[in-house]
Design a protein around this motif. Structure first.
Motif, mmCIF file in Angstrom:
data_model
loop_
_atom_site.group_PDB
_atom_site.id
_atom_site.type_symbol
_atom_site.label_atom_id
_atom_site.label_comp_id
_atom_site.label_asym_id
_atom_site.label_seq_id
_atom_site.Cartn_x
_atom_site.Cartn_y
_atom_site.Cartn_z
ATOM 1 N N LYS A 118 0.834 -1.208 0.000
ATOM 2 C CA LYS A 118 0.000 0.000 0.000
ATOM 3 C C LYS A 118 0.867 1.255 0.000
ATOM 4 C CE LYS A 118 -3.845 -2.045 2.608
ATOM 5 N NZ LYS A 118 -4.640 -1.957 3.852
ATOM 6 N N LYS A 119 1.862 1.279 0.866
ATOM 7 C CA LYS A 119 2.755 2.439 0.935
ATOM 8 C C LYS A 119 3.517 2.623 -0.373
ATOM 9 C CE LYS A 119 5.334 3.029 4.556
ATOM 10 N NZ LYS A 119 6.280 2.721 5.670
ATOM 11 N N ALA A 120 3.944 1.522 -0.972
ATOM 12 C CA ALA A 120 4.703 1.605 -2.221
ATOM 13 C C ALA A 120 3.856 2.202 -3.339
ATOM 14 C CB ALA A 120 5.211 0.219 -2.610
ATOM 15 N N MET A 121 2.601 1.797 -3.440
ATOM 16 C CA MET A 121 1.740 2.326 -4.494
ATOM 17 C C MET A 121 1.490 3.821 -4.297
ATOM 18 S SD MET A 121 1.206 -0.105 -6.634
ATOM 19 C CE MET A 121 2.874 -0.656 -6.243
ATOM 20 N N LYS A 122 1.334 4.253 -3.069
ATOM 21 C CA LYS A 122 1.178 5.687 -2.804
ATOM 22 C C LYS A 122 2.436 6.450 -3.188
ATOM 23 C CE LYS A 122 -2.205 5.520 0.971
ATOM 24 N NZ LYS A 122 -2.479 5.841 2.394
ATOM 25 N N CYS A 123 3.591 5.865 -2.899
ATOM 26 C CA CYS A 123 4.861 6.508 -3.239
ATOM 27 C C CYS A 123 5.000 6.652 -4.748
ATOM 28 C CB CYS A 123 6.023 5.698 -2.671
ATOM 29 S SG CYS A 123 7.644 6.423 -2.971
ATOM 30 N N LEU A 124 4.663 5.599 -5.480
ATOM 31 C CA LEU A 124 4.755 5.658 -6.938
ATOM 32 C C LEU A 124 3.882 6.777 -7.489
ATOM 33 C CD1 LEU A 124 4.656 1.881 -7.957
ATOM 34 C CD2 LEU A 124 6.626 3.420 -8.030
ATOM 35 N N ALA A 125 2.656 6.865 -7.006
ATOM 36 C CA ALA A 125 1.708 7.844 -7.540
ATOM 37 C C ALA A 125 1.993 9.266 -7.098
ATOM 38 C CB ALA A 125 0.283 7.450 -7.143
ATOM 39 N N GLN A 126 2.429 9.425 -5.859
ATOM 40 C CA GLN A 126 2.549 10.765 -5.289
ATOM 41 C C GLN A 126 3.960 11.331 -5.327
ATOM 42 O OE1 GLN A 126 0.883 10.416 -1.338
ATOM 43 N NE2 GLN A 126 -1.154 9.898 -2.092
ATOM 44 N N ARG A 127 4.981 10.480 -5.405
ATOM 45 C CA ARG A 127 6.350 10.982 -5.322
ATOM 46 C C ARG A 127 7.183 10.697 -6.574
ATOM 47 N NH1 ARG A 127 8.454 12.605 -0.782
ATOM 48 N NH2 ARG A 127 10.478 11.579 -1.094
ATOM 49 N N ASN A 128 6.991 9.534 -7.195
ATOM 50 C CA ASN A 128 7.809 9.186 -8.362
ATOM 51 C C ASN A 128 7.195 9.597 -9.687
ATOM 52 O OD1 ASN A 128 8.698 6.577 -6.371
ATOM 53 N ND2 ASN A 128 10.336 7.607 -7.457
ATOM 54 N N ALA A 152 5.342 -2.013 -12.187
ATOM 55 C CA ALA A 152 5.076 -2.260 -10.767
ATOM 56 C C ALA A 152 3.594 -2.090 -10.459
ATOM 57 C CB ALA A 152 5.914 -1.313 -9.908
ATOM 58 N N MET A 153 2.983 -1.033 -10.986
ATOM 59 C CA MET A 153 1.556 -0.816 -10.750
ATOM 60 C C MET A 153 0.717 -1.900 -11.425
ATOM 61 S SD MET A 153 0.712 3.248 -10.711
ATOM 62 C CE MET A 153 0.586 3.987 -9.070
ATOM 63 N N GLN A 154 1.087 -2.285 -12.638
ATOM 64 C CA GLN A 154 0.334 -3.323 -13.345
ATOM 65 C C GLN A 154 0.387 -4.654 -12.595
ATOM 66 O OE1 GLN A 154 2.536 -2.772 -17.044
ATOM 67 N NE2 GLN A 154 0.623 -2.398 -18.139
ATOM 68 N N LEU A 155 1.576 -5.062 -12.171
ATOM 69 C CA LEU A 155 1.727 -6.360 -11.527
ATOM 70 C C LEU A 155 1.015 -6.423 -10.185
ATOM 71 C CD1 LEU A 155 5.438 -7.410 -12.195
ATOM 72 C CD2 LEU A 155 3.376 -8.125 -13.406
ATOM 73 N N LEU A 156 0.889 -5.297 -9.508
ATOM 74 C CA LEU A 156 0.291 -5.296 -8.173
ATOM 75 C C LEU A 156 -1.174 -4.890 -8.190
ATOM 76 C CD1 LEU A 156 3.452 -4.044 -6.342
ATOM 77 C CD2 LEU A 156 2.337 -6.244 -6.012
ATOM 78 N N GLY A 157 -1.804 -4.925 -9.395
ATOM 79 C CA GLY A 157 -3.249 -4.782 -9.472
ATOM 80 C C GLY A 157 -3.766 -3.396 -9.747
ATOM 81 N N PHE A 158 -2.902 -2.472 -10.201
ATOM 82 C CA PHE A 158 -3.319 -1.091 -10.434
ATOM 83 C C PHE A 158 -3.149 -0.686 -11.892
ATOM 84 C CE2 PHE A 158 -2.372 -1.543 -5.991
ATOM 85 C CZ PHE A 158 -3.409 -0.857 -5.367
#
Length: 314
Positions: A118-128, A152-158
């Protein structure tokens, strides 16, 4: 059958190269920044999912645990698994997230895994994510690592996130290449095969899923045609042969990759080979159904092969 002994020896090597416990877990021979730690953990996780080898399970769980515990407070990762850093290195995080995905697919769940994702997906969207793509570090503009964040987003369901759709547009005209100037009119960076490794998977995931947008289907088809034309033509096949496991001479082949980091023949061969395996390494995640494999005598039940979905408000 042909390569089984080689794979067995490699798996034994990784298991036996692991040392220490907890956050002191390491792999002998790994690079100083711990990229190899992430990749070794990824390999062990996939190996356990395929073989149910209990030693691979124990080693994979130790590696996954260290990755989870050493996530940055902002949700990314940095060199040496330095959990106090907030650089949120996209390249480093890409291997961490692939390892976590493989672990989930194999049924490995170290403590804190779901919250970590969960934290990683937020980081990808908001920081990277900036300017239509993913940057090297937090707050930076888009680079060739756009493909890393996208996958990363595709593999983890996003895969339906706006960031993924934008990233796919950003790399729409990319084509497989060994020369950065031939990969796209606007060169994505100095490590073309590294970006190709991710792009092949991104385009496959987007273009082959159920209900894929026509533009994504076309982008995958164009990439696929170019990939099939390029890699067989560029593989190097020396005249000398090597002895195969059956004692008969076998021809060998490899690729060379001259990039900014001097990754050489072995890395280039791995990256090309993995691209050519894209058709069956991971099914398009949006159409992977939950399937429980039957128990095998004397071994644990195989983990469900399914999409990894985590509820998270980004």
């Amino acid at each position: 059958k042909e390569f089984g002994r080689t794979v067995e020896l490699a798996l034994d090597y990784l298991i036996n190269a692991q040392t220490g416990e907890g956050d002191e877990t390491r792999f002998r021979g790994a690079d100083g920044n711990e990229y190899a730690f992430l990749i070794a953990t990824y390999a062990l996780s996939e190996a356990y999912g395929m073989t149910q080898n209990p030693n691979a399970k124990a080693a994979a769980l130790k590696g996954l645990g260290r990755i989870v515990r050493n996530q940055s407070p902002t949700g990314g990762w940095d060199y040496k698994l330095n959990k106090t850093s907030t650089r949120d290195d996209m390249s480093f995080a890409g291997w961490a997230l692939q390892a976590l995905k493989a672990g989930k697919m194999a049924g490995l769940h170290p403590e804190g895994l779901d919250e970590c994702i969960k934290k990683a997906m937020k980081c990808l969207a908001q920081r990277n994510f900036r300017g239509g793509g993913f940057g090297y570090t937090a707050g930076g503009g888009p680079t060739g690592l756009t493909a890393t964040g996208c996958l990363a987003m595709q593999l983890l369901g996003f895969g339906d996130r706006a960031e993924v759709k934008s990233a796919l547009d950003y790399m729409r005209e990319w084509r497989p290449a060994f020369d950065k100037d031939k990969m796209a009119a606007k060169a994505p960076g100095a490590c073309p095969q590294y970006y190709c490794y991710y792009a092949a998977q991104c385009k496959y995931q987007a273009g082959m899923k159920q209900g894929a947008a026509p533009s994504d289907v076309q982008a995958w088809q164009a990439w696929n045609a170019a990939m099939k034309a390029l890699y067989p033509k560029t593989i190097i096949t020396p005249e000398e042969t090597v002895e195969g496991p059956d004692g008969k001479p076998r021809q060998i082949g490899y690729w060379k990759n001259a990039d900014a980091h001097g990754s050489g023949d072995t890395m280039a061969t791995c990256l090309c080979a993995l691209q050519l395996m894209v058709y069956y390494r991971y099914l398009p995640t949006t159409q992977a159904e939950r399937r429980e494999a039957p128990p095998r005598k004397g071994r644990e039940t195989r983990a469900a092969a399914r999409e990894v979905c985590v509820d998270v408000d980004i």
